[in-house]
Write a protein that holds these residues in place. Structure first.
Motif, PDB file in Angstrom:
ATOM      1  N   ILE B 135     -18.774 -22.649 -52.335  1.00 20.57           N
ATOM      2  CA  ILE B 135     -18.542 -22.216 -53.715  1.00 20.57           C
ATOM      3  C   ILE B 135     -17.038 -22.147 -53.996  1.00 20.57           C
ATOM      4  O   ILE B 135     -16.570 -22.456 -55.072  1.00 20.57           O
ATOM      5  CB  ILE B 135     -19.187 -20.833 -53.949  1.00 20.57           C
ATOM      6  CG1 ILE B 135     -20.694 -20.951 -53.790  1.00 20.57           C
ATOM      7  CG2 ILE B 135     -18.858 -20.319 -55.343  1.00 20.57           C
ATOM      8  CD1 ILE B 135     -21.396 -19.627 -53.712  1.00 20.57           C
ATOM      9  N   ASN B 136     -16.304 -21.745 -52.970  1.00 21.59           N
ATOM     10  CA  ASN B 136     -14.868 -21.585 -53.111  1.00 21.59           C
ATOM     11  C   ASN B 136     -14.171 -22.914 -53.388  1.00 21.59           C
ATOM     12  O   ASN B 136     -13.220 -22.980 -54.149  1.00 21.59           O
ATOM     13  CB  ASN B 136     -14.321 -20.989 -51.814  1.00 21.59           C
ATOM     14  CG  ASN B 136     -13.097 -20.160 -52.057  1.00 21.59           C
ATOM     15  OD1 ASN B 136     -12.837 -19.783 -53.190  1.00 21.59           O
ATOM     16  ND2 ASN B 136     -12.345 -19.909 -51.020  1.00 21.59           N
ATOM     17  N   LYS B 182     -27.149 -21.756 -58.013  1.00 20.31           N
ATOM     18  CA  LYS B 182     -28.521 -21.927 -58.493  1.00 20.31           C
ATOM     19  C   LYS B 182     -29.458 -22.258 -57.327  1.00 20.31           C
ATOM     20  O   LYS B 182     -30.537 -21.716 -57.200  1.00 20.31           O
ATOM     21  CB  LYS B 182     -28.552 -23.084 -59.504  1.00 20.31           C
ATOM     22  CG  LYS B 182     -29.318 -22.744 -60.772  1.00 20.31           C
ATOM     23  CD  LYS B 182     -29.404 -23.952 -61.688  1.00 20.31           C
ATOM     24  CE  LYS B 182     -28.146 -24.144 -62.526  1.00 20.31           C
ATOM     25  NZ  LYS B 182     -28.124 -25.406 -63.272  1.00 20.31           N
ATOM     26  N   ARG B 183     -28.973 -23.152 -56.471  1.00 20.27           N
ATOM     27  CA  ARG B 183     -29.803 -23.578 -55.349  1.00 20.27           C
ATOM     28  C   ARG B 183     -30.075 -22.415 -54.393  1.00 20.27           C
ATOM     29  O   ARG B 183     -31.180 -22.242 -53.908  1.00 20.27           O
ATOM     30  CB  ARG B 183     -29.089 -24.713 -54.612  1.00 20.27           C
ATOM     31  CG  ARG B 183     -30.008 -25.869 -54.367  1.00 20.27           C
ATOM     32  CD  ARG B 183     -29.249 -27.024 -53.804  1.00 20.27           C
ATOM     33  NE  ARG B 183     -28.686 -27.867 -54.835  1.00 20.27           N
ATOM     34  CZ  ARG B 183     -27.619 -28.636 -54.646  1.00 20.27           C
ATOM     35  NH1 ARG B 183     -26.989 -28.630 -53.490  1.00 20.27           N
ATOM     36  NH2 ARG B 183     -27.183 -29.398 -55.609  1.00 20.27           N
ATOM     37  N   ARG B 185     -30.042 -19.235 -55.145  1.00 20.15           N
ATOM     38  CA  ARG B 185     -30.933 -18.263 -55.777  1.00 20.15           C
ATOM     39  C   ARG B 185     -32.366 -18.739 -55.748  1.00 20.15           C
ATOM     40  O   ARG B 185     -33.282 -17.971 -55.487  1.00 20.15           O
ATOM     41  CB  ARG B 185     -30.494 -18.006 -57.210  1.00 20.15           C
ATOM     42  CG  ARG B 185     -29.229 -17.201 -57.256  1.00 20.15           C
ATOM     43  CD  ARG B 185     -28.781 -16.988 -58.659  1.00 20.15           C
ATOM     44  NE  ARG B 185     -29.636 -16.048 -59.352  1.00 20.15           N
ATOM     45  CZ  ARG B 185     -29.295 -15.501 -60.509  1.00 20.15           C
ATOM     46  NH1 ARG B 185     -28.152 -15.831 -61.059  1.00 20.15           N
ATOM     47  NH2 ARG B 185     -30.092 -14.654 -61.095  1.00 20.15           N
ATOM     48  N   ALA B 186     -32.547 -20.026 -55.993  1.00 19.27           N
ATOM     49  CA  ALA B 186     -33.904 -20.567 -55.952  1.00 19.27           C
ATOM     50  C   ALA B 186     -34.478 -20.394 -54.553  1.00 19.27           C
ATOM     51  O   ALA B 186     -35.646 -20.059 -54.380  1.00 19.27           O
ATOM     52  CB  ALA B 186     -33.885 -22.044 -56.340  1.00 19.27           C
ATOM     53  N   PHE B 187     -33.609 -20.584 -53.573  1.00 20.66           N
ATOM     54  CA  PHE B 187     -34.080 -20.511 -52.201  1.00 20.66           C
ATOM     55  C   PHE B 187     -34.393 -19.079 -51.785  1.00 20.66           C
ATOM     56  O   PHE B 187     -35.291 -18.831 -50.991  1.00 20.66           O
ATOM     57  CB  PHE B 187     -33.028 -21.109 -51.268  1.00 20.66           C
ATOM     58  CG  PHE B 187     -33.466 -21.206 -49.847  1.00 20.66           C
ATOM     59  CD1 PHE B 187     -34.431 -22.116 -49.474  1.00 20.66           C
ATOM     60  CD2 PHE B 187     -32.932 -20.378 -48.882  1.00 20.66           C
ATOM     61  CE1 PHE B 187     -34.856 -22.203 -48.171  1.00 20.66           C
ATOM     62  CE2 PHE B 187     -33.354 -20.450 -47.570  1.00 20.66           C
ATOM     63  CZ  PHE B 187     -34.317 -21.376 -47.226  1.00 20.66           C
ATOM     64  N   LEU B 188     -33.650 -18.141 -52.343  1.00 21.57           N
ATOM     65  CA  LEU B 188     -33.848 -16.751 -51.945  1.00 21.57           C
ATOM     66  C   LEU B 188     -34.846 -16.020 -52.829  1.00 21.57           C
ATOM     67  O   LEU B 188     -35.173 -14.869 -52.585  1.00 21.57           O
ATOM     68  CB  LEU B 188     -32.512 -16.003 -51.965  1.00 21.57           C
ATOM     69  CG  LEU B 188     -31.528 -16.427 -50.879  1.00 21.57           C
ATOM     70  CD1 LEU B 188     -30.286 -15.587 -50.934  1.00 21.57           C
ATOM     71  CD2 LEU B 188     -32.160 -16.326 -49.498  1.00 21.57           C
ATOM     72  N   GLN B 205     -32.992 -32.987 -49.450  1.00 26.35           N
ATOM     73  CA  GLN B 205     -31.572 -33.159 -49.769  1.00 26.35           C
ATOM     74  C   GLN B 205     -30.953 -31.856 -50.281  1.00 26.35           C
ATOM     75  O   GLN B 205     -29.822 -31.526 -49.941  1.00 26.35           O
ATOM     76  CB  GLN B 205     -31.372 -34.249 -50.832  1.00 26.35           C
ATOM     77  CG  GLN B 205     -31.581 -35.652 -50.329  1.00 26.35           C
ATOM     78  CD  GLN B 205     -30.547 -36.090 -49.300  1.00 26.35           C
ATOM     79  OE1 GLN B 205     -29.658 -35.335 -48.914  1.00 26.35           O
ATOM     80  NE2 GLN B 205     -30.703 -37.315 -48.822  1.00 26.35           N
ATOM     81  N   GLU B 206     -31.714 -31.152 -51.116  1.00 28.90           N
ATOM     82  CA  GLU B 206     -31.205 -29.906 -51.694  1.00 28.90           C
ATOM     83  C   GLU B 206     -30.775 -28.931 -50.607  1.00 28.90           C
ATOM     84  O   GLU B 206     -29.692 -28.357 -50.661  1.00 28.90           O
ATOM     85  CB  GLU B 206     -32.278 -29.235 -52.550  1.00 28.90           C
ATOM     86  CG  GLU B 206     -32.263 -29.679 -53.986  1.00 28.90           C
ATOM     87  CD  GLU B 206     -33.411 -29.073 -54.775  1.00 28.90           C
ATOM     88  OE1 GLU B 206     -33.649 -29.525 -55.883  1.00 28.90           O
ATOM     89  OE2 GLU B 206     -34.080 -28.146 -54.259  1.00 28.90           O
ATOM     90  N   ILE B 207     -31.637 -28.759 -49.629  1.00 31.18           N
ATOM     91  CA  ILE B 207     -31.329 -27.777 -48.595  1.00 31.18           C
ATOM     92  C   ILE B 207     -30.270 -28.323 -47.639  1.00 31.18           C
ATOM     93  O   ILE B 207     -29.401 -27.595 -47.173  1.00 31.18           O
ATOM     94  CB  ILE B 207     -32.610 -27.308 -47.838  1.00 31.18           C
ATOM     95  CG1 ILE B 207     -32.306 -26.099 -46.987  1.00 31.18           C
ATOM     96  CG2 ILE B 207     -33.236 -28.391 -47.019  1.00 31.18           C
ATOM     97  CD1 ILE B 207     -32.101 -24.844 -47.789  1.00 31.18           C
TER      98      ILE B 207
END
Lengths: 209, 345
Positions: B135-136, B182-183, B185-188, B205-207
């Motif tokens: 993110i950084n 977003k990814r 949060r969706a995962f958690l 691919q997302e993960i």
């Protein structure tokens, strides 16, 4: 485009960060060239202008710190500004001890980076001037004959012409001629000048030995 | 209601054909038995009562009177009521135990989901540093681009093109950072299992993109190899991502001591048999010791100093819940291949 007066090399594995740095550095009129890895940078050829390296600490393959070490080993002197995603203290200490100009933690302010780059370029400029003076001196010293070098060493050690002549078993007049040659070839205006040159040469020569 | 109709029908038919009273009594018993299968005693009792009255009224002598003057008149009501009582009791017991089993299953499913969620959070916790980096990085780019943008605009002769491009990069990088969040949060997210039509390639691919940095920090190269025409599968996105995450984390872990060969992790998927897709994660790590064998899939089995030993156990139960299988095979040279099958949509 005119040849930029200074070059900044950026090594970061993140394409977007590279792009942003290119724009930022170009906005203050400096030349910039980017590399995705330490290996790419080592394989590149660099122009002979004042330059500095903006280096990410974490890189795939050779890390930023390892690159710094590697450059020192192959006698490439280029001031380094480190940028890091997570500045940990031991890392920055290690980098600064090895001569880095600055260690910035991402995201850093643009001003901080540009200041660090200016400082690094200034250091490189000074180093280049010194380097040029030194190599000039060495070049001049190399034009001396072995006898002239002997005379020079004895003269700067404080001996009079007469004493030098006795030491070398030759006439005072010959020593005078040699001494004149030395002063001329070394571009020394006075004995004090010659002494200073000899000191610097002495340091360089013992370094080399 | 239906019971009463059946009763009326039996009465009518039997009365018409002058069937003898014992037969009628038995027929009534069948009706009562059927009504009692509903499991409610009150309607069964009513039907029993009416059955007895109509038996007495229409079929036992003296006809058309309700009076207790035959053995049948005594036995029938007792039999009817007893039957109704016993059957309704049995049925309601069966129902109760069914209900209980359903509730237990529900609780079990819920706690499994809970556990899966907890381990997801824990794994993400382990990856916190690399995720923060993920993110950084775009944030750093945003700050640089913004600085550049201002400088291009503030120049003596402002360079609008450069400024515009920098601004566009700000938008792109800002989106990139929010995409990562977003990814995650969706995962958690804590949610019930939802099996839908899934593009496995995209799901993986997302993960994998979330784990690139983590892999990199262990000097591991992640490679993917998906069949081009991979069929869509039926599954829960988050849960399958969790399985991949577990397997990839294990793979990375298995290679931390490897120094004499490139640390490479291959994640692939291809169609298998006629109705399945096979997903595999291949490392070149130290492998699973012989003595460990299949017990690596047991709950609380771990070889890691800080491991909880739930990763593979949960992965296996997720895969099995998807109608597939998860197993490990040693590679010919180095390391292990974990693979699982999952049903096509």
């Amino acid at each position: 485009m005119r040849e930029p007066e200074a070059m900044v090399f950026v090594v970061d594995d993140d394409e977007y960060v590279r792009e942003s740095l290119v724009s930022l550095i170009r906005s203050i009129g400096l030349g910039v060239s980017t590399f995705a890895s330490a290996k790419e940078f080592l394989e590149s050829s660099r122009t002979n202008v004042p330059s500095c390296l903006v280096l990410d600490v974490k890189l795939p393959g050779l890390s930023g710190l390892e690159l710094q070490q590697r450059l020192a080993e192959i006698n490439v002197e280029i001031p380094i500004v480190f940028i890091s995603g997570h500045g940990d203290i031991p890392m920055s200490v290690r980098a600064m001890k090895a001569g880095a100009v600055e260690f910035l933690t991402k995201p850093f302010s643009d001003q901080d980076l540009l200041d660090a780059i200016s400082l690094a370029l200034e250091r490189d400029r000074v180093a280049r001037v010194q380097q040029a003076a030194v190599s000039d001196l060495l070049r001049r010293y190399e034009t001396l004959t072995p006898r002239e070098r002997e005379v020079m060493h004895l003269v700067v050690s404080g001996l009079l012409n007469k004493q030098v002549a006795a030491r070398l078993r030759t006439s005072e007049i010959t020593v005078k001629v040699h001494r004149g040659q030395v002063m001329q070839k070394m571009h020394a205006g006075s004995l004090a000048d010659l002494v200073r040159m000899s000191e610097r040469l002495g340091a360089l020569l013992t370094d080399k030995a | 209601m239906l019971g009463l109709l059946a009763l009326a029908f039996v009465t009518f038919v039997c009365f018409r054909f002058q069937v003898n009273s014992t037969t009628v009594a038995l027929l009534y018993l069948i009706v009562i038995g059927l009504v009692s299968l509903q499991g409610n005693f009150v309607p069964s009792a009513i039907v029993s009562l009416i059955a007895y009255i109509s038996l007495d009224f229409f079929f036992t002598t003296p006809l058309f009177t309700v009076a207790m003057n035959q053995a049948l008149d005594f036995v029938a009501p007792i039999t009817y009521v007893t039957t109704a009582f016993v059957i309704t009791r049995l049925i309601s017991n069966v129902r109760k135990s069914n209900e209980e089993r359903r509730r237990t299953e529900e609780t079990l499913r819920k706690s499994q989901a809970e556990l899966a969620h907890v381990t997801r959070v824990m794994t993400m916790g382990e990856m916190a540093a690399s995720i923060a980096h993920e993110i950084n990085q775009p944030l750093a780019a945003v700050v640089n681009n913004a600085g550049a943008c201002v400088r291009w605009l503030n120049a003596d002769s402002p360079n609008l093109n450069e400024a515009r491009e920098a601004a566009q990069r700000i938008i792109r990088d800002g989106n990139r950072a929010s995409e990562v969040i977003k990814r995650i949060r969706a995962f958690l997210r804590k949610s019930d299992t939802e099996k839908i039509e899934l593009d496995l390639n995209k799901t993986i691919q997302e993960i994998v993109s979330l784990m690139q940095k983590e892999a990199q920090s262990h000097n591991v190269t992640l490679r993917t190899d998906f069949d081009v025409d991979l069929p869509v599968v039926r599954g829960d996105r988050v849960q399958l991502q969790q399985v991949i995450l577990n397997l990839v984390m294990n793979g990375i872990e298995a290679m931390t001591t490897v120094t004499n060969r490139p640390r490479e992790l291959l994640i692939g998927a291809r169609a298998s048999e006629t109705d399945k897709v096979l997903v595999y994660v291949r490392d070149v790590g130290i492998g699973i010791g012989h003595q460990n064998g299949d017990s690596i899939f047991d709950p609380f089995f771990t070889t890691k100093p800080n491991g909880m030993g739930m990763g593979l156990a949960i992965s296996r139960s997720i895969v099995e819940d998807h109608g597939g299988q998860l197993w490990a095979e040693p590679n010919k040279e180095f390391g292990t291949t974990f693979q699982f099958t999952i049903l096509k949509y």
